[in-house]
Scaffold this active site. Structure first.
Site, PDB file in Angstrom:
ATOM      1  N   GLN A  64      26.905  33.144  39.148  1.00  0.00           N
ATOM      2  CA  GLN A  64      26.901  34.252  39.501  1.00  0.00           C
ATOM      3  C   GLN A  64      25.912  34.989  38.797  1.00  0.00           C
ATOM      4  O   GLN A  64      25.696  34.765  37.510  1.00  0.00           O
ATOM      5  CB  GLN A  64      28.142  35.091  39.176  1.00  0.00           C
ATOM      6  CG  GLN A  64      28.374  36.513  39.763  1.00  0.00           C
ATOM      7  CD  GLN A  64      29.576  37.442  39.179  1.00  0.00           C
ATOM      8  OE1 GLN A  64      29.756  37.559  38.104  1.00  0.00           O
ATOM      9  NE2 GLN A  64      30.366  37.595  40.231  1.00  0.00           N
ATOM     10  N   CYS A  94      31.080  44.283  38.770  1.00  0.00           N
ATOM     11  CA  CYS A  94      31.217  44.424  37.270  1.00  0.00           C
ATOM     12  C   CYS A  94      31.016  46.026  37.031  1.00  0.00           C
ATOM     13  O   CYS A  94      30.042  46.735  37.196  1.00  0.00           O
ATOM     14  CB  CYS A  94      30.474  43.753  36.629  1.00  0.00           C
ATOM     15  SG  CYS A  94      31.019  43.843  34.875  1.00  0.00           S
ATOM     16  N   GLY A 206      41.722  40.155  43.639  1.00  0.00           N
ATOM     17  CA  GLY A 206      42.503  41.326  43.068  1.00  0.00           C
ATOM     18  C   GLY A 206      43.796  41.150  43.380  1.00  0.00           C
ATOM     19  O   GLY A 206      44.343  41.043  44.325  1.00  0.00           O
TER      20      GLY A 206
END
Length: 329
Positions: A64, A94, A206
């Site tokens: 990433q 982020c 999530g």
């Protein structure tokens, strides 16, 4: 459903380093692993071997990247591909102040044109897939507009895989930790995104804490991504291959995993490393089992001592009761 992203372990800063990923790979051969977010500038200016080297056992493994400069990201992606990564993922989720000050991460949700330029530049330089991890939106954005317009714009570049953390990010007023829990989850809007764009690979992230939830979500999404649950209760990964991929392989035992990590730790130490760099990721292996507290304490204390070697893991293993290795009926 044969998505390459059927089950993923989230990129987590300070957690999913090479030692963590090697440990997780002992538990699941099928899970897709991700590095911590690595800023493109660090790759261009820093110690590339330190940042990018990994064990071949980690495949499939994605890197990433963090950044917002298409030229820098393209160069960093090319370098990462040369190290053998299977995927380049761009962080658009982020919410930390440090990331915002660099104009990347979640704040990029406000600029889909720039994200599209970044993805297009990376895709031009690499042959591996380039993917995006994003939020539903940021601050006062309406996710019904922000998420769909963002994905549609970026998908025009040929990017076909989106990992969606099903929460908005609040860039002002909430800490990164609070941003993981306070903004409400909205799985339904992500499901509508998948329904509208069936040709895209949509991975849900999530609030997913176990494999039962994962199976439910896989009825509507191409994949799921677990973060803290995978790290804090890692033995759940031992059932991923059989439960989510239908693999006819034996579930690795906790003992076998530790024994593999003893060998790995010895190699790491021989190369000048410290034991705690490995053992800190293994603290939760016996979560919920008899002796779990003693295991955590022993590794935490003994693994940090000067001169600690792989025998710390052997000793920790030998101190556990037999019941620690048995699963409840």
């Amino acid at each position: 459903m044969n998505s390459t992203h059927r089950f993923c372990i989230a990129p987590m800063i300070d957690w999913t380093d090479r030692h963590c990923r090697y440990f997780h790979r002992q538990l699941s051969q099928k899970a897709r692993l991700y590095t911590e977010m690595i800023v493109a500038d660090a790759i261009l200016r820093g110690d590339r071997d330190y940042l990018l080297s990994f064990d071949a056992a980690e495949h499939p493994v994605a890197i990433q990247l963090g950044g917002s400069d298409p030229v820098k990201l393209a160069e960093a992606a090319s370098i990462a591909e040369s190290y053998g990564y299977d995927e380049i993922n761009l962080n658009v989720g982020c919410p930390s102040d440090r990331v915002q000050s660099g104009t990347f991460g979640a704040c990029l949700m406000r600029d889909p044109d720039l994200v599209a330029d970044c993805i297009a530049a990376m895709r031009k330089e690499v042959s591996v897939p380039v993917t995006v991890k994003c939020r539903l939106g940021v601050d006062d954005q309406d996710p019904n507009l922000s998420l769909f317009s963002f994905v549609e714009k970026v998908a025009e570049t040929g990017c076909d895989t989106f990992i969606v953390h099903a929460r908005k990010a609040w860039l002002q007023g909430l800490s990164p930790k609070e941003n993981r829990t306070i903004p409400p989850l909205d799985y339904e809007i992500v499901a509508r995104l998948k329904e509208k764009h069936p040709g895209l690979t949509i991975v849900l992230n999530g609030g997913i804490t176990d494999l039962a939830q994962s199976r439910e979500h896989l009825a509507r999404f191409d994949g799921v991504m677990l973060g803290r649950a995978a790290y804090e209760t890692p033995y759940l990964l031992a059932e991923v291959d059989s439960q989510l991929f239908g693999a006819a392989t034996d579930q690795p035992s906790r003992r076998a995993v530790v024994e593999a990590m003893i060998d790995y730790s010895a190699s790491h130490l021989a190369n000048g490393g410290k034991l705690n760099a490995v053992t800190r990721h293994m603290i939760g292996l016996f979560h919920g089992q008899p002796g779990a507290k003693a295991w955590r304490q022993f590794l935490t204390i003994e693994g940090c001592k000067s001169g600690a070697d792989e025998n710390v893991l052997r000793d920790a293993l030998n101190k556990l009761p037999q019941a620690a290795f048995e699963e409840a009926a």
